[in-house]
Scaffold this motif. Structure first.
Motif, PDB file in Angstrom:
ATOM      1  N   SER A 256      -8.793   3.319  16.588  1.00  7.57           N
ATOM      2  CA  SER A 256      -7.662   3.272  17.514  1.00  7.57           C
ATOM      3  C   SER A 256      -7.571   1.886  18.126  1.00  7.57           C
ATOM      4  O   SER A 256      -7.460   1.728  19.338  1.00  7.57           O
ATOM      5  CB  SER A 256      -7.796   4.327  18.615  1.00  7.57           C
ATOM      6  OG  SER A 256      -6.574   4.424  19.328  1.00  7.57           O
ATOM      7  N   PHE A 257      -7.642   0.860  17.267  1.00  9.34           N
ATOM      8  CA  PHE A 257      -7.637  -0.528  17.726  1.00  9.34           C
ATOM      9  C   PHE A 257      -8.708  -0.708  18.801  1.00  9.34           C
ATOM     10  O   PHE A 257      -9.797  -0.178  18.673  1.00  9.34           O
ATOM     11  CB  PHE A 257      -6.241  -0.954  18.182  1.00  9.34           C
ATOM     12  CG  PHE A 257      -5.307  -1.200  17.028  1.00  9.34           C
ATOM     13  CD1 PHE A 257      -5.289  -2.417  16.375  1.00  9.34           C
ATOM     14  CD2 PHE A 257      -4.461  -0.200  16.565  1.00  9.34           C
ATOM     15  CE1 PHE A 257      -4.450  -2.650  15.295  1.00  9.34           C
ATOM     16  CE2 PHE A 257      -3.613  -0.417  15.490  1.00  9.34           C
ATOM     17  CZ  PHE A 257      -3.612  -1.648  14.847  1.00  9.34           C
ATOM     18  N   CYS A 258      -8.390  -1.410  19.876  1.00  5.54           N
ATOM     19  CA  CYS A 258      -9.413  -1.727  20.880  1.00  5.54           C
ATOM     20  C   CYS A 258      -9.935  -0.491  21.607  1.00  5.54           C
ATOM     21  O   CYS A 258     -11.048  -0.500  22.127  1.00  5.54           O
ATOM     22  CB  CYS A 258      -8.863  -2.709  21.910  1.00  5.54           C
ATOM     23  SG  CYS A 258      -8.271  -4.252  21.206  1.00  5.54           S
ATOM     24  N   SER A 430     -13.652  -3.819  24.924  1.00  3.10           N
ATOM     25  CA  SER A 430     -12.859  -2.794  25.599  1.00  3.10           C
ATOM     26  C   SER A 430     -13.722  -1.697  26.209  1.00  3.10           C
ATOM     27  O   SER A 430     -13.917  -0.634  25.628  1.00  3.10           O
ATOM     28  CB  SER A 430     -11.848  -2.188  24.624  1.00  3.10           C
ATOM     29  OG  SER A 430     -10.856  -1.483  25.340  1.00  3.10           O
ATOM     30  N   GLY A 431     -14.263  -1.972  27.388  1.00  3.03           N
ATOM     31  CA  GLY A 431     -14.998  -0.963  28.141  1.00  3.03           C
ATOM     32  C   GLY A 431     -16.473  -0.881  27.823  1.00  3.03           C
ATOM     33  O   GLY A 431     -17.326  -0.932  28.717  1.00  3.03           O
ATOM     34  N   VAL A 432     -16.827  -0.771  26.531  1.00  2.00           N
ATOM     35  CA  VAL A 432     -18.211  -0.437  26.168  1.00  2.00           C
ATOM     36  C   VAL A 432     -19.260  -1.490  26.531  1.00  2.00           C
ATOM     37  O   VAL A 432     -20.432  -1.123  26.676  1.00  2.00           O
ATOM     38  CB  VAL A 432     -18.332  -0.082  24.672  1.00  2.00           C
ATOM     39  CG1 VAL A 432     -17.705   1.257  24.385  1.00  2.00           C
ATOM     40  CG2 VAL A 432     -17.721  -1.155  23.797  1.00  2.00           C
ATOM     41  N   ILE A 453     -13.174   2.307  30.446  1.00  2.00           N
ATOM     42  CA  ILE A 453     -11.760   2.367  30.103  1.00  2.00           C
ATOM     43  C   ILE A 453     -11.520   1.593  28.818  1.00  2.00           C
ATOM     44  O   ILE A 453     -11.847   0.410  28.726  1.00  2.00           O
ATOM     45  CB  ILE A 453     -10.891   1.780  31.237  1.00  2.00           C
ATOM     46  CG1 ILE A 453     -11.153   2.508  32.562  1.00  2.00           C
ATOM     47  CG2 ILE A 453      -9.409   1.839  30.877  1.00  2.00           C
ATOM     48  CD1 ILE A 453     -10.544   1.827  33.769  1.00  2.00           C
ATOM     49  N   GLY A 454     -10.970   2.254  27.832  1.00  7.26           N
ATOM     50  CA  GLY A 454     -10.602   1.593  26.585  1.00  7.26           C
ATOM     51  C   GLY A 454      -9.093   1.579  26.424  1.00  7.26           C
ATOM     52  O   GLY A 454      -8.435   2.604  26.618  1.00  7.26           O
ATOM     53  N   VAL A 470      -7.770   5.469  26.748  1.00  2.00           N
ATOM     54  CA  VAL A 470      -8.525   6.622  27.242  1.00  2.00           C
ATOM     55  C   VAL A 470      -9.606   6.110  28.176  1.00  2.00           C
ATOM     56  O   VAL A 470      -9.984   4.937  28.133  1.00  2.00           O
ATOM     57  CB  VAL A 470      -9.175   7.445  26.102  1.00  2.00           C
ATOM     58  CG1 VAL A 470      -8.159   8.253  25.345  1.00  2.00           C
ATOM     59  CG2 VAL A 470      -9.966   6.556  25.162  1.00  2.00           C
ATOM     60  N   SER A 471     -10.095   6.985  29.028  1.00  2.00           N
ATOM     61  CA  SER A 471     -11.172   6.617  29.946  1.00  2.00           C
ATOM     62  C   SER A 471     -12.080   7.816  30.143  1.00  2.00           C
ATOM     63  O   SER A 471     -11.679   8.963  29.919  1.00  2.00           O
ATOM     64  CB  SER A 471     -10.608   6.172  31.302  1.00  2.00           C
ATOM     65  OG  SER A 471      -9.949   7.258  31.949  1.00  2.00           O
TER      66      SER A 471
END
Length: 890
Positions: A256-258, A430-432, A453-454, A470-471
């Motif tokens: 889902s991309f980033c 992205s978030g991770v 948060i991604g 999504v988060s």
């Protein structure tokens, strides 16, 4: 069903300047369209050495050598302030040099697509043979081929592998006509696979989980492997698991991309929650396509090309171990198809809506992990500071919702945000990247909640103009609940309805130094406890002064500060169930519950509290002390303890609040004074006879009572009876740390070890959480708020149940503390163990800010005698002088 937890994380980087030049999309496109470009001619002069990239502060933050708050204190530009002593390996993984990584492409190649030049293969075999994670594989590099063979393969459209001007290998195409199996695509896929395998092997090395225990792998990069008939068929996950020995795992790829990694995190947690699998790994490698993404702007502005590293990560999720942070699947945010694409609409969908459903405020989340791109990579290209823009939007939502004032927006960003530190590798930032850092902070008790948060740009695929995001919320583990059993790698799943296990033989640590009676006294106590209670494993922290049958562990240089650090590490890792120590400063909100043997009848009594401060306001502190004392009593097995309040200042007000709680449904019984007029207020006679099970008082009076009762038979020089000053108790205290005093003798120290073991067996943190939940249901928050509103005492936000003491939290966030003389920025953090008592509890924030303004690092805490300011030993005299000059000390 079981709650999913984050068991561990690993992060790796690969320095790849040659892959950047030849396969980064920006230089490759320029080479195709404008081969005589000045940008291409200047590019090689802007490339960094491995040593320069290694010492770059954001890279050291990604690898775990620096914390985000430490990065925030380093002046920018960061590339002008390299980290001294930077090493290749750090807390979460390593940075691998490009030559070794090119050899890894050969090791992960299952179809003989990679050919290495003979001399290079020999060099790398020797290098990898010395690598702890690759030594067993080094021989598989083979003997390599001659340069003539490489040149022939280039004519067959193989993709070259260069180190500078030296051709060291090629990647062959996997099919003569299938463009999806071209040499370029195979190179990209092998880079993704090799970098992910590196991350996964580091995960196993750093967390202790065994490869064969993993049951499912979710790979979540932006790449897709397949052939002309199924271009994204996969499966990267199983290919990566195969190389890491995950023989019992299956897996799949999520795209889902980033936003892919956060989707994968939620999917993994859901599989565990449903009971399908117990051990799942979410991982991704990086890609050469995004190397040098903004390099045109970096070169134009005379900067180093900073996008010269490939990123990888691996996260282990498992069934609940009752220690690691939980993944809250009831707090998942999602950008729906109909959510809208404005920044405000996106953040409301990802942040506000899930928190609102859970009854949480934006400020209840201690840290947010959003798009963590390093701003030094994006700002030269005009994209600005991406993380800061996200944090400002979250803060603006808090303003809109009335949680904070507009003037508080910068402080919210500083407290709840982090500087960007990840490479611009699409899905990597992205978030991770924050998971390792926030997991450590949650495990250490520094924060309670974090949100990952991604966000993704679906329009890049030209299938839709929609945005994606999504988060999910991570939260401190409350410990085992009735009917739950902790999961362990390789262990059998808990039976439904089985009682929560208690430690059969809890390990209790005891620090060696700091007693006025000397190390020998502490050692005698440890040996006495070991002899007297064989059901306890006693662990001495620090090198003993003589041979002893007690197990002991080394603790740095042998000072108490080093012993505290070792103790905290062992508690966080689960190596100790509880610990006994002294000179330990709890944050405001945590106070200790002592246990004494009263002299008149030899009856045990709990004194709540004896050190620390449960709240800044005296009456609120006594109310919270009562709840803490009841929790300790119930952890000891007293299901229906009686409560009395010592007749000190504030006792009547505390009694009124507690009675309102009792009539509101909070269960406890009042004790009755032995004096003729009875009542719940205890006199001195009642202390001697031990009338209540739980005696409530302020901590300073409680401290005095402990000393009088424990040392009454020795003339005051030696505490000879009782169990010490007790465990730190508070709604956010997750570890059992038990306090003794400098004058505690061996019998008391041994008793303290017994008391600590009892608290471990009684699951004290879980019981405290249950008692506060009951009290809140009975109206605790409302009653305390009404008291404050009536002028009954001012509670600073930092003293509340969901925060640590003021300036300390600001320092950890790399932010500032407001004070009457203006904001104060935190100086570089130091080990602060020297205590300065005598500052009024309501002035602690201002006192710390005063020292910050003078360049002295400080934080607030609670010592044995009340509130203290903590500074480094070398700053003690300067700090005292500064506080006296400012009027904080007499």
């Amino acid at each position: 069903m079981t709650e999913p937890v984050i068991r561990g994380a690993a992060y790796c980087l690969i320095h790849a300047p040659n892959l950047l030049v030849h396969y980064g999309t920006t230089p490759a496109m320029e080479r195709r369209l404008n081969p005589e470009s000045p940008y291409l001619a200047r590019l090689p002069r802007h490339l960094r050495s491995f040593e320069e990239a290694l010492a770059y502060p954001p890279n050291q933050t990604y690898l775990g050598r620096l914390r985000p708050d430490e990065l925030a204190r380093i002046p920018r530009p960061w590339y002008e302030h390299p980290v001294e002593g930077a090493e290749r390996e750090a807390r979460y993984g390593e940075m691998m040099p490009e030559d070794e990584f090119l050899a890894l492409l050969k090791l992960v190649d299952a179809f003989d697509l990679v050919r290495l030049e003979a001399g290079f293969a020999a060099e790398m075999a020797e290098r990898l043979a010395a690598h702890p994670l690759w030594a067993a594989d080094a021989a598989r590099l083979g003997t390599g081929v001659e340069q003539a063979e490489l040149q022939r393969l280039l004519e067959e459209k193989a993709a070259p592998l260069y180190l500078g001007d030296r051709l060291v290998g090629v990647v062959r195409r996997a099919h003569e006509h299938d463009e999806t199996l071209s040499s370029h695509v195979m190179l990209e896929n092998l880079v993704t696979k090799a970098s992910a395998v590196l991350g996964l092997r580091h995960l196993f090395a750093r967390t202790g989980v065994k490869p064969e225990e993993v049951e499912y792998i979710i790979e979540c990069s932006e790449e897709a492997c397949g052939d002309m008939n199924q271009r994204g068929g996969g499966n990267f996950a199983k290919a990566i698991g195969e190389m890491a020995g995950c023989v019992n795992a299956t897996g799949s790829d999520t795209r889902s991309f980033c936003a892919g990694p956060t989707h994968a995190l939620i999917e993994a947690a859901a599989l565990i929650r449903a009971g399908v699998f117990r051990h799942v790994v979410v991982l991704a490698g990086g890609t050469p396509a995004k190397l040098g993404l903004n390099s045109r702007d970096h070169v134009a502005k005379g900067l180093p090309v900073l996008e010269d590293v490939i990123g990888a990560f691996a996260v282990h999720l498992s069934a609940d171990d009752h220690t690691s942070p939980r993944v809250r699947l009831d707090v998942v945010g999602r950008h729906k198809i109909g959510s809208g694409s404005s920044p405000q609409a996106v953040m409301e969908a990802l942040v506000t809506e899930p928190l609102e459903r859970a009854g949480l405020k934006l400020s209840d989340v201690d840290r947010y992990g959003v798009e963590m791109q390093n701003p030094e990579l994006t700002e030269p290209a005009g994209a600005g500071d991406v993380p800061q823009a996200n944090y400002k939007m979250i803060a603006a939502l808090a303003v809109k919702r009335g949680e904070i004032g507009r003037a508080e927006l910068p402080a919210f960003v500083a407290a709840h945000g982090m500087p960007g530190f990840a490479p611009t590798q699409g899905h990597i930032p992205s978030g991770v990247p924050v998971i390792g850092h926030v997991r450590d902070a949650i495990m250490a008790g520094e924060i309670r909640r974090a949100m990952v948060i991604g966000k993704g740009s679906l329009f890049l695929g030209r299938m839709t103009n929609l945005f994606d995001g999504v988060s999910v919320l991570l939260e401190r583990n409350p410990g085992p609940q009735p009917g739950e059993a902790a999961d362990a790698p390789g262990g059998a799943p808990a039976e439904a309805g089985a009682p929560a296990p208690k430690p059969v033989r809890p390990a209790v640590g005891i620090t060696l130094h700091g007693s006025e009676l000397g190390e020998e006294e502490v050692l005698r106590a440890a040996e006495q406890a070991r002899r007297q209670w064989p059901d306890i494993e006693v662990v001495l922290i620090g090198r003993p002064p003589r041979e002893t049958p007690v197990r002991w562990v080394e603790a740095g240089d042998g000072c108490l500060a080093d012993e505290h650090r070792t103790m905290e590490r062992m508690l966080a890792a689960g190596e100790l169930a509880a610990a006994v120590t002294l000179h330990y400063a709890f944050p405001i909100g945590v106070a200790t519950v002592g246990r004494v043997i009263t002299p008149a009848r030899g009856r045990e009594m709990l004194i709540a509290t004896t050190t620390g401060t449960a709240a800044a306001d005296r009456v609120e502190a006594m109310v919270r002390a009562a709840i803490g004392g009841i929790a300790v009593a119930r952890a000891l097995g007293l299901t229906d303890p009686t409560v009395g309040i010592l007749n000190v200042d504030g006792a009547r007000q505390a009694e009124r609040v507690l009675e309102a709680l009792r009539t509101g449904g909070y269960p406890f019984r009042w004790a009755a004074s032995g004096r003729a007029d009875g009542g719940a207020l205890m006199r001195g006679n009642d202390v001697l006879t031990g009338e209540p099970d739980v005696l409530v008082t302020d901590s300073l009076t409680g401290n005095l009572l402990m000393k009088l009762i424990s040392a009454q038979s020795t003339g005051g020089s030696y505490e000879a009876t009782g169990y010490g000053y007790g465990p730190g108790v508070g709604p956010e205290q997750r570890q059992i740390v038990h306090i003794i005093s400098r004058a505690s003798g061996a019998p008391v120290i041994a008793g303290a070890i017994r008391y600590a073991a009892d608290m471990a067996r009684g699951n004290l943190p879980q019981v405290v959480a249950q008692e506060y939940a009951r009290a809140r249901e009975a109206g605790l928050d409302r009653l305390l708020a009404e008291r404050r509103g009536a002028g009954g005492g001012q509670i600073r936000p930092q003293a509340g149940p969901d925060a640590v003491a003021g300036p300390q939290a600001g320092a950890e966030a790399g932010g500032t503390v407001a004070a009457p003389d203006g904001p104060a920025a935190a100086p570089p953090e130091k080990v602060a163990t020297a205590e300065i008592p005598g500052v009024d509890i309501l002035d602690l924030e201002e006192a710390v800010a005063c020292l910050w303004r003078r360049g002295i690092y400080a934080k607030s805490g609670m010592g044995c005698t009340g509130p203290v300011v903590l500074v480094a030993d070398e700053d003690l005299e300067a700090a005292r002088t500064a506080l006296k000059e400012a009027g904080f000390l007499g």
